[in-house]
Design an enzyme around this catalytic site. Structure first.
Site, PDB file in Angstrom:
ATOM      1  N   LYS A   1      -0.979  52.588   7.920  1.00 36.02           N
ATOM      2  CA  LYS A   1      -0.089  51.427   7.918  1.00 36.02           C
ATOM      3  C   LYS A   1       1.141  51.676   7.047  1.00 36.02           C
ATOM      4  O   LYS A   1       2.242  51.219   7.370  1.00 36.02           O
ATOM      5  CB  LYS A   1      -0.867  50.194   7.486  1.00 36.02           C
ATOM      6  CG  LYS A   1      -1.962  49.830   8.496  1.00 36.02           C
ATOM      7  CD  LYS A   1      -2.848  48.705   8.029  1.00 36.02           C
ATOM      8  CE  LYS A   1      -3.866  48.355   9.111  1.00 36.02           C
ATOM      9  NZ  LYS A   1      -4.809  49.447   9.406  1.00 36.02           N
TER      10      LYS A   1
ATOM     11  N   PRO B   1      -5.775  55.721   4.087  1.00 42.39           N
ATOM     12  CA  PRO B   1      -5.132  57.045   3.991  1.00 42.39           C
ATOM     13  C   PRO B   1      -3.642  57.067   4.344  1.00 42.39           C
ATOM     14  O   PRO B   1      -3.015  58.101   4.241  1.00 42.39           O
ATOM     15  CB  PRO B   1      -5.934  57.882   4.983  1.00 42.39           C
ATOM     16  CG  PRO B   1      -6.356  56.899   6.021  1.00 42.39           C
ATOM     17  CD  PRO B   1      -6.624  55.612   5.304  1.00 42.39           C
TER      18      PRO B   1
ATOM     19  N   CYS C   1     -10.895  45.448   9.403  1.00 41.00           N
ATOM     20  CA  CYS C   1     -11.409  46.084  10.621  1.00 41.00           C
ATOM     21  C   CYS C   1     -12.881  45.715  10.778  1.00 41.00           C
ATOM     22  O   CYS C   1     -13.746  46.564  10.944  1.00 41.00           O
ATOM     23  CB  CYS C   1     -11.201  47.602  10.594  1.00 41.00           C
ATOM     24  SG  CYS C   1     -11.982  48.443   9.213  1.00 41.00           S
TER      25      CYS C   1
END
Length: 441
Positions: free
Chosen positions: A115, A112, A231
């Protein structure tokens, strides 16, 4: 939290003596964090605008743990783009990427926008950020977040990685692949991620990750940097994916990550791992450098002369001090302020390049929300400024009219940071804060 037994068995084998500490962490609430948006403010202004306690994290100097941070999306400071609400260790990938002002950066799997907005802050308006997301609806969220954070030098696209990277071969100084993964590092803060996981998830994700990395390799210039992050905890998606990539791409070499977050990778490589015991959730970051040739034949973007150029420049200067600072272009009825650095855009699913100045409506221009979000208070000819706990400010963020002695388009600020605008006349400010962003009454 009830975790899949096959996942627990793998984590026990991976962690050995640290397994019990891992389980203890998973039973505690996930850590919350915020990341400063240096395009909009500094820590003094942000702390003045928040009521929670902030403390440093090891993952980025821009990131803090936030204690007592409840419903951050409703806070005026969030509306103003002063910060991005982000799981603390998620900032580690961009720390490893180390973008420098003036460089050309590609965030290939960007939604979204955590980063991408971090990269935009580090570029400080110089160079180019290209943020891509293959899913169109998610790409629109990415666009909204970059607009809220005031990024002026970004391109947002929704394009297949292979197509995008072939078209922009050798163009970028640094490329980030924050790859879609099995999400094991999200289990503590997102129970839905647990329900979506299966023992087969890591293998399926690893296959997709390798394909994305193969595409990303095309976009990196000789001497450029490629950062791969996930992740998840799975060795198949982390060390295994990087090892497979290097075997197929001898033109890349591993690069040490000069940071102290997390711990070394399980295979002894220069990559870094983050477990919940390390102050975050679950992340893996690897940094690679392209040593092989990769000639860039990308052409610069070209645009026909803008018929409304003089009118658009005069309109900009009626709102802000100083001359119109960027190139102007029109796409349909929309007028854009383009980044100075821009490749040819055709066929690449571009949703936005630069900042929307406004929309041509007959003989007048209606200013865009993103135009004001990209400017500082001191640039605005007319502005209202409120403390973060102001009832009048709360009314504005709900979409209500407020009192105003100015006349014309006027910026609304929180502790000196622009969060929107309205049109003032007759002692009132007609609210132009976008309906989809407003706090509900």
């Amino acid at each position: 939290m009830e975790l899949p037994q096959s996942f627990l068995d793998r984590m026990k084998a991976m962690l050995g003596k640290e397994y019990e500490a891992f389980l203890a962490c998973m039973d505690r609430p996930a850590k919350k964090g915020i990341r400063l948006n240096s395009l909009k403010c500094n820590w003094d202004i942000l702390e003045k605008s928040l009521s929670c306690k902030l403390s440093p994290t090891p993952f980025s100097p821009l990131c803090r743990y936030g204690e007592g941070l409840e419903k951050p999306g409703l806070l005026p400071a969030h509306h103003a783009g002063m910060f991005y609400s982000q799981e603390p260790s998620a900032s580690s990938a961009v720390t490893a990427l180390d973008p420098q002002p003036g460089e050309k950066i590609l965030d290939l799997c960007a939604a979204p926008g955590g980063k991408s907005t971090q990269i935009a802050g580090l570029l400080q308006g110089r160079g180019l950020l290209w943020a891509n997301e293959i899913v169109k609806s998610r790409a629109m969220i990415l666009l909204s977040n970059l607009e809220r954070m005031g990024a002026q030098n970004a391109v947002i696209s929704s394009c297949y990685p292979q197509k995008l990277c072939e078209a922009l071969r050798g163009y970028f100084d640094r490329v980030l692949v924050d790859a879609p993964c099995s999400g094991e590092g999200m289990f503590r803060r997102d129970p839905a991620a647990v329900g979506e996981w299966t023992p087969e998830s890591p293998a399926a994700c690893a296959q997709r990750q390798q394909a994305i990395l193969d595409s990303a390799a095309l976009a990196v210039r000789e001497g450029g940097i490629l950062v791969y992050s996930t992740c998840t905890f799975s060795t198949e998606e982390n060390e295994g994916t990087v090892q497979a990539f290097l075997e197929h791409h001898p033109e890349f070499e591993p690069v040490p990550i000069e940071a102290e977050f997390g711990r070394p990778a399980l295979d002894g490589s220069s990559a870094r791992r983050i477990f919940p015991m390390d102050g975050g959730e679950g992340h893996f970051v690897a940094k690679l450098r392209r040593t092989g040739e990769n000639p860039c034949r990308v052409k610069a973007a070209s645009f026909s002369a803008l018929r409304e150029k003089k009118q658009a420049e005069e309109f900009f200067e009626s709102l802000f001090f100083g001359p119109c600072p960027q190139r102007l272009a029109s796409f349909g009825e929309k007028l854009l302020l383009l980044p100075e650095e821009l490749p040819a855009l055709g066929g690449l699913g571009v949703l936005r390049a630069g900042v929307e100045l406004g929309e041509q409506r007959g003989k007048r221009i209606e200013p865009a929300h993103g135009l004001f979000m990209s400017r500082k208070k001191e640039e605005c000819r007319r502005s209202l400024d409120f403390p973060s706990d102001s009832p009048t400010l709360a009314a504005f963020l709900r979409g209500e009219e407020i009192d105003c002695e100015e006349t014309g388009y006027t910026a609304v600020c929180i502790n000196g940071v622009v969060t929107g605008f309205g049109k003032a006349s007759g002692g009132r400010l007609k609210n132009r804060y976008p309906k989809g962003l407003r706090n509900t009454p």
